[in-house]
Design a protein around this motif. Structure first.
Motif, PDB file in Angstrom:
ATOM      1  N   GLY A  73       5.846 -20.628 -85.851  1.00 10.60           N
ATOM      2  CA  GLY A  73       5.007 -20.741 -84.881  1.00 10.60           C
ATOM      3  C   GLY A  73       5.676 -20.935 -83.354  1.00 10.60           C
ATOM      4  N   LEU A  74       6.774 -21.196 -83.595  1.00 10.09           N
ATOM      5  CA  LEU A  74       7.442 -21.294 -82.176  1.00 10.09           C
ATOM      6  C   LEU A  74       7.603 -20.008 -81.680  1.00 10.09           C
ATOM      7  CD1 LEU A  74      10.404 -24.191 -82.536  1.00 10.09           C
ATOM      8  CD2 LEU A  74       8.253 -24.299 -81.262  1.00 10.09           C
ATOM      9  N   VAL A  75       8.209 -18.978 -82.346  1.00  9.19           N
ATOM     10  CA  VAL A  75       8.559 -17.615 -81.929  1.00  9.19           C
ATOM     11  C   VAL A  75       6.884 -17.105 -81.530  1.00  9.19           C
ATOM     12  CG1 VAL A  75       8.500 -16.448 -83.931  1.00  9.19           C
ATOM     13  CG2 VAL A  75       9.895 -15.793 -81.905  1.00  9.19           C
ATOM     14  N   ALA A  76       6.059 -17.302 -82.387  1.00 10.58           N
ATOM     15  CA  ALA A  76       4.744 -16.819 -82.087  1.00 10.58           C
ATOM     16  C   ALA A  76       4.347 -17.346 -80.506  1.00 10.58           C
ATOM     17  CB  ALA A  76       3.833 -17.316 -83.282  1.00 10.58           C
ATOM     18  N   ALA A  77       4.637 -18.470 -80.360  1.00 11.67           N
ATOM     19  CA  ALA A  77       4.126 -19.072 -79.105  1.00 11.67           C
ATOM     20  C   ALA A  77       4.758 -18.291 -78.098  1.00 11.67           C
ATOM     21  CB  ALA A  77       4.494 -20.556 -78.905  1.00 11.67           C
ATOM     22  N   ARG A  78       6.128 -18.104 -78.201  1.00  6.66           N
ATOM     23  CA  ARG A  78       6.969 -17.631 -77.179  1.00  6.66           C
ATOM     24  C   ARG A  78       6.462 -15.928 -76.830  1.00  6.66           C
ATOM     25  NH1 ARG A  78      12.980 -15.241 -77.652  1.00  6.66           N
ATOM     26  NH2 ARG A  78      12.033 -13.954 -78.966  1.00  6.66           N
ATOM     27  N   GLU A  79       6.185 -15.253 -77.803  1.00 10.55           N
ATOM     28  CA  GLU A  79       5.870 -13.922 -77.909  1.00 10.55           C
ATOM     29  C   GLU A  79       4.470 -13.730 -77.359  1.00 10.55           C
ATOM     30  OE1 GLU A  79       7.903 -11.357 -77.870  1.00 10.55           O
ATOM     31  OE2 GLU A  79       9.546 -12.836 -78.739  1.00 10.55           O
ATOM     32  N   LEU A  80       3.496 -14.674 -77.479  1.00  8.48           N
ATOM     33  CA  LEU A  80       2.219 -14.690 -77.067  1.00  8.48           C
ATOM     34  C   LEU A  80       2.321 -15.006 -75.401  1.00  8.48           C
ATOM     35  CD1 LEU A  80       0.274 -16.359 -80.049  1.00  8.48           C
ATOM     36  CD2 LEU A  80      -0.330 -14.104 -79.181  1.00  8.48           C
ATOM     37  N   GLN A  81       3.038 -15.996 -75.178  1.00  4.73           N
ATOM     38  CA  GLN A  81       3.161 -16.460 -73.810  1.00  4.73           C
ATOM     39  C   GLN A  81       3.917 -15.291 -72.950  1.00  4.73           C
ATOM     40  OE1 GLN A  81       5.712 -19.935 -72.632  1.00  4.73           O
ATOM     41  NE2 GLN A  81       3.730 -20.751 -71.650  1.00  4.73           N
ATOM     42  N   ARG A  82       4.771 -14.549 -73.504  1.00  8.64           N
ATOM     43  CA  ARG A  82       5.463 -13.615 -72.996  1.00  8.64           C
ATOM     44  C   ARG A  82       4.507 -12.267 -72.541  1.00  8.64           C
ATOM     45  NH1 ARG A  82      11.483 -12.365 -75.781  1.00  8.64           N
ATOM     46  NH2 ARG A  82      12.494 -13.568 -74.379  1.00  8.64           N
ATOM     47  N   GLU A  83       3.583 -12.176 -73.348  1.00 13.04           N
ATOM     48  CA  GLU A  83       2.491 -11.154 -73.359  1.00 13.04           C
ATOM     49  C   GLU A  83       1.503 -11.612 -72.243  1.00 13.04           C
ATOM     50  OE1 GLU A  83       1.581  -7.181 -74.154  1.00 13.04           O
ATOM     51  OE2 GLU A  83       3.374  -8.258 -74.112  1.00 13.04           O
ATOM     52  N   GLY A  84       1.310 -12.722 -71.873  1.00 15.44           N
ATOM     53  CA  GLY A  84       0.251 -13.037 -70.830  1.00 15.44           C
ATOM     54  C   GLY A  84      -0.757 -13.994 -71.485  1.00 15.44           C
ATOM     55  N   HIS A  85      -0.616 -14.275 -72.955  1.00 22.51           N
ATOM     56  CA  HIS A  85      -1.848 -15.184 -73.348  1.00 22.51           C
ATOM     57  C   HIS A  85      -1.696 -16.548 -72.952  1.00 22.51           C
ATOM     58  CE1 HIS A  85      -2.959 -11.473 -75.534  1.00 22.51           C
ATOM     59  NE2 HIS A  85      -1.442 -11.442 -76.009  1.00 22.51           N
ATOM     60  N   GLU A  86      -2.689 -17.367 -72.929  1.00 22.39           N
ATOM     61  CA  GLU A  86      -3.030 -18.628 -72.851  1.00 22.39           C
ATOM     62  C   GLU A  86      -2.794 -19.466 -74.410  1.00 22.39           C
ATOM     63  OE1 GLU A  86      -5.624 -22.395 -71.119  1.00 22.39           O
ATOM     64  OE2 GLU A  86      -6.104 -20.316 -70.979  1.00 22.39           O
ATOM     65  N   VAL A  87      -1.638 -20.341 -74.481  1.00 21.40           N
ATOM     66  CA  VAL A  87      -1.086 -20.494 -76.030  1.00 21.40           C
ATOM     67  C   VAL A  87      -1.285 -22.086 -75.963  1.00 21.40           C
ATOM     68  CG1 VAL A  87       0.669 -20.623 -77.761  1.00 21.40           C
ATOM     69  CG2 VAL A  87       0.366 -18.499 -76.055  1.00 21.40           C
ATOM     70  N   VAL A  88      -1.816 -22.550 -77.275  1.00 24.61           N
ATOM     71  CA  VAL A  88      -2.032 -24.027 -77.614  1.00 24.61           C
ATOM     72  C   VAL A  88      -1.308 -23.908 -79.147  1.00 24.61           C
ATOM     73  CG1 VAL A  88      -3.266 -26.111 -77.938  1.00 24.61           C
ATOM     74  CG2 VAL A  88      -3.716 -24.510 -76.161  1.00 24.61           C
ATOM     75  N   VAL A  89      -0.317 -24.858 -79.304  1.00 25.48           N
ATOM     76  CA  VAL A  89       0.382 -25.007 -80.529  1.00 25.48           C
ATOM     77  C   VAL A  89       0.011 -26.237 -81.500  1.00 25.48           C
ATOM     78  CG1 VAL A  89       2.456 -24.916 -81.983  1.00 25.48           C
ATOM     79  CG2 VAL A  89       2.306 -23.672 -79.779  1.00 25.48           C
ATOM     80  N   TYR A  90      -0.468 -26.261 -82.605  1.00 23.31           N
ATOM     81  CA  TYR A  90      -0.867 -27.496 -82.660  1.00 23.31           C
ATOM     82  C   TYR A  90       0.103 -27.884 -84.185  1.00 23.31           C
ATOM     83  CZ  TYR A  90      -5.336 -27.025 -80.746  1.00 23.31           C
ATOM     84  OH  TYR A  90      -6.412 -26.941 -79.969  1.00 23.31           O
ATOM     85  N   GLU A  91       0.606 -28.967 -84.028  1.00 21.38           N
ATOM     86  CA  GLU A  91       1.649 -29.449 -84.966  1.00 21.38           C
ATOM     87  C   GLU A  91       1.378 -30.859 -85.386  1.00 21.38           C
ATOM     88  OE1 GLU A  91       4.384 -30.454 -87.199  1.00 21.38           O
ATOM     89  OE2 GLU A  91       4.312 -28.308 -86.666  1.00 21.38           O
ATOM     90  N   GLU A  92       1.250 -31.183 -86.647  1.00 20.56           N
ATOM     91  CA  GLU A  92       1.026 -32.225 -87.318  1.00 20.56           C
ATOM     92  C   GLU A  92       2.149 -33.309 -87.309  1.00 20.56           C
ATOM     93  OE1 GLU A  92      -0.978 -34.135 -91.659  1.00 20.56           O
ATOM     94  OE2 GLU A  92      -0.208 -32.014 -91.599  1.00 20.56           O
ATOM     95  N   GLY A  93       3.228 -33.115 -87.273  1.00 18.61           N
ATOM     96  CA  GLY A  93       4.443 -33.720 -86.957  1.00 18.61           C
ATOM     97  C   GLY A  93       4.589 -34.089 -85.593  1.00 18.61           C
ATOM     98  N   GLU A  94       5.914 -34.919 -85.371  1.00 14.83           N
ATOM     99  CA  GLU A  94       6.292 -35.458 -84.481  1.00 14.83           C
ATOM    100  C   GLU A  94       7.367 -34.601 -83.452  1.00 14.83           C
ATOM    101  OE1 GLU A  94       7.518 -39.307 -84.899  1.00 14.83           O
ATOM    102  OE2 GLU A  94       5.562 -40.091 -85.707  1.00 14.83           O
ATOM    103  N   LYS A  95       7.951 -33.431 -84.256  1.00 17.03           N
ATOM    104  CA  LYS A  95       8.718 -32.743 -83.750  1.00 17.03           C
ATOM    105  C   LYS A  95       8.592 -31.383 -84.029  1.00 17.03           C
ATOM    106  CE  LYS A  95      12.411 -36.299 -84.102  1.00 17.03           C
ATOM    107  NZ  LYS A  95      13.921 -36.567 -84.506  1.00 17.03           N
ATOM    108  N   VAL A  96       9.404 -30.235 -83.373  1.00 22.80           N
ATOM    109  CA  VAL A  96       9.447 -28.933 -83.845  1.00 22.80           C
ATOM    110  C   VAL A  96      10.176 -28.765 -84.872  1.00 22.80           C
ATOM    111  CG1 VAL A  96       8.667 -28.294 -81.520  1.00 22.80           C
ATOM    112  CG2 VAL A  96      11.046 -28.255 -82.088  1.00 22.80           C
TER     113      VAL A  96
END
Length: 553
Positions: A73-96
């Motif tokens: 999920g972290l690298v997906a968020a980075r690559e999506l943001q790099r490509e100009g997308h607006e990203v929201v990451v949902y995480e059930e826990g308290e840390k990455v």
């Protein structure tokens, strides 16, 4: 309330050409050959990839939900943001960190089969160290280099990997994208104007509609299907107060449930939390204890016990070796043993005994093995892997999980009928995971921005069906659908070609092969004894240069 978010396009200058570099590899044409050992695929059966885009076309920016803030999920968020997308990451826990976050808690169901159990995401045991050297473990452009004051070993403990992922998230400002303590409860198809929940698709005929649109019309660009998604989340809203360095969660605060509409969803929830257990005749009356390695943390509870460990994957090997120091006996089971190759195991004769799989168990506590040996056993420990599970995902039967295979998926990522708005990162196994996650994420980001394109829906479906037929013809079990052990680097290079990236460095491939060989020969010591010094020098030189060029911390 439904929050509507529509896609938008904006001109970000001329996009790079995404034409495939055919010099990278032939994975797209020979993926079944690599899996099945067939070196003579007919060229007429090859899929002609519809890749490439107009250099003058504008990029599309999408609102994208990423489910999970682990390594994928972290690298997906980075690559999506790099490509100009607006990203929201949902995480059930308290840390990455996902599965790399150690949790000493275990589930109330030791086998992990009760759907109503209090689930624990992590499968880490306390002593776990990586089974790949850190030079291979890291993302391609963010080296997993030793840091002063931390675990500097080539095969570090799980805490070091978790710290690396935290470093990665901080380096690329990804923490700002993550909604922590937020569980995804529902992901469903949405075709409305964003003003009413009535527009959530709940008609089973939707699949037939997509089949007509996607296949009968022979669309050349699957992105023409305007499928959006509603993501329903539940955010924990308990009041938190600090008292004597202990976090106490007060009761009485209601969780916040929210529906948000997205242009695309990328699923990165991992596949190491839903246990798969072995079926053994007689277990319903067997009086001993059973558990899955998902709930194994330390060896001490097994002191003076007779333990059967089923499965000779990485966790089965590690746990068997760890139990030797405390258990009365350890009986290690596998489908087959080749003692000419498995030279290590006879050295532990008396402490650890190797068997074929369990044939049956009886109500007097006896376990009977397929090799004719039997003994009284206290504990059966299933190190038998995991199932793919997406309990939140509702595609009305378009995407299914059957016999540990997710499908239909084009190249293990896109469901043809829902591409590119739905995608998966991290399904393949027996791979070097982080680089594969990175390349899959780059491809998804490029497809969503229209920097690159997919084949038609019809061609993707035909490719999936051809792949499945060839696996069946070669006698490869369905649950090996995502096993890329024999062709992972060809697959990586194929992905790299789709988004204009460089192929995997040759030293990585060589180092992986050496690491695999040493691990099989010396399963108890391979992490601390190696003989690939030339490759290590090459890797460290490359990675240090990369760190300097990128100015990473």
């Amino acid at each position: 309330m439904v929050e509507a978010v529509s896609s938008s396009t904006r001109n970000r200058g001329s996009s790079r050409s995404s034409s495939a570099n055919t010099g990278h590899n032939d994975y797209g044409r020979k993926k079944c050959e690599a899996l099945a050992g067939n070196s003579n695929l007919n060229g007429e059966d090859e899929l002609q990839m519809a890749i490439g885009s107009d250099k003058n076309a504008t990029k599309q920016s999408c609102k994208v939900a990423v489910i999970g803030a682990g390594a994928a999920g972290l690298v997906a968020a980075r690559e999506l943001q790099r490509e100009g997308h607006e990203v929201v990451v949902y995480e059930e826990g308290e840390k990455v960190g996902g599965v790399w976050l150690y949790n000493s808690d275990v589930e109330d169901d030791p086998l992990g089969l009760d759907p109503n159990r209090c689930s624990v995401h992590s499968s880490m045991y306390a002593s776990l160290r990586t089974n790949l050297p850190r030079e291979l473990m890291g993302y391609l452009d963010y080296p997993f280099l030793p840091r002063e004051g931390r675990d500097v070993r080539r095969f570090p403990r799980h805490e070091e990997v978790a710290s690396y992922l935290q470093d990665f998230a901080e380096e690329f400002n990804l923490l700002l994208l993550v909604k922590f303590c937020t569980k995804v409860e529902y992901v469903g198809i949405y075709r409305g104007d964003g003003n009413t929940e009535a527009d959530i698709v709940n008609d089973s005929s939707f699949k037939q509609q997509l089949l007509r649109e996607g296949c009968e019309d022979l669309r050349e660009d699957s992105a023409n299907l305007e499928t959006r998604w509603v993501v329903r989340t539940r955010e924990r809203r308990q009041a938190v107060e600090k008292e004597r360095d202990v976090l106490n969660f007060a009761t009485g605060c209601e969780d916040q449930v929210t529906d948000v509409i997205f242009d695309a969803v990328v699923i990165c929830n991992g596949h190491y939390s839903q246990p798969r257990v072995a079926w053994i005749p007689g277990l319903e009356k067997w009086p001993g204890k059973q558990m899955h390695s998902h709930n194994y943390r330390i060896a001490e509870p097994f002191r003076d016990k007779v333990v059967v460990v089923i499965g000779n994957g990485p966790s089965g090997i590690d746990i068997s070796l760890e139990l030797i120091s405390v258990a009365k006996e350890v009986h290690f089971c596998a489908k087959k043993w080749d003692l000419s190759k498995d030279l290590f195991w006879p050295l532990h004769e008396g402490k650890l005994q190797c068997h074929l799989l369990v044939e049956l168990v009886t109500e007097d506590g006896t376990v009977h093995f397929q090799d004719g040996i039997s003994c009284h056993v206290d504990v059966i420990l299933h190190c038998t892997g995991y199932l793919y599970s997406f309990p939140f995902l509702d595609t009305h039967g378009i995407v299914t999980v059957e016999n540990s295979a997710v499908g239909p998926l084009f190249e293990h990522v896109f469901p043809p009928l829902l591409a590119p708005s739905l995608s998966f990162v991290g399904l393949p196994f027996k791979v070097v995971p982080f680089p594969l996650f990175e390349l899959q994420s780059k491809w998804i980001a490029c497809i969503l921005s229209k920097s690159s394109s997919l084949p038609s829906t019809k061609d993707m479906m035909a490719d999936v069906q051809s792949f499945e037929v060839r696996l069946a013809e070669e006698g490869i079990p369905k649950h090996y659908t995502h096993n890329l052990d024999s062709c992972q680097f060809e697959y990586d290079n194929w992905l790299a070609a789709q988004c204009g990236s460089e192929p995997i460095e040759s030293w990585r491939i060589k180092m992986y092969k050496v690491a695999q060989k040493i691990r099989k020969l010396y399963p108890d010591s391979y992490r601390d004894i190696w003989d690939d010094y030339d490759l290590l020098d090459e890797a460290q030189s490359y990675l240090l240069k990369l760190k300097t060029e990128k100015h990473w911390k």
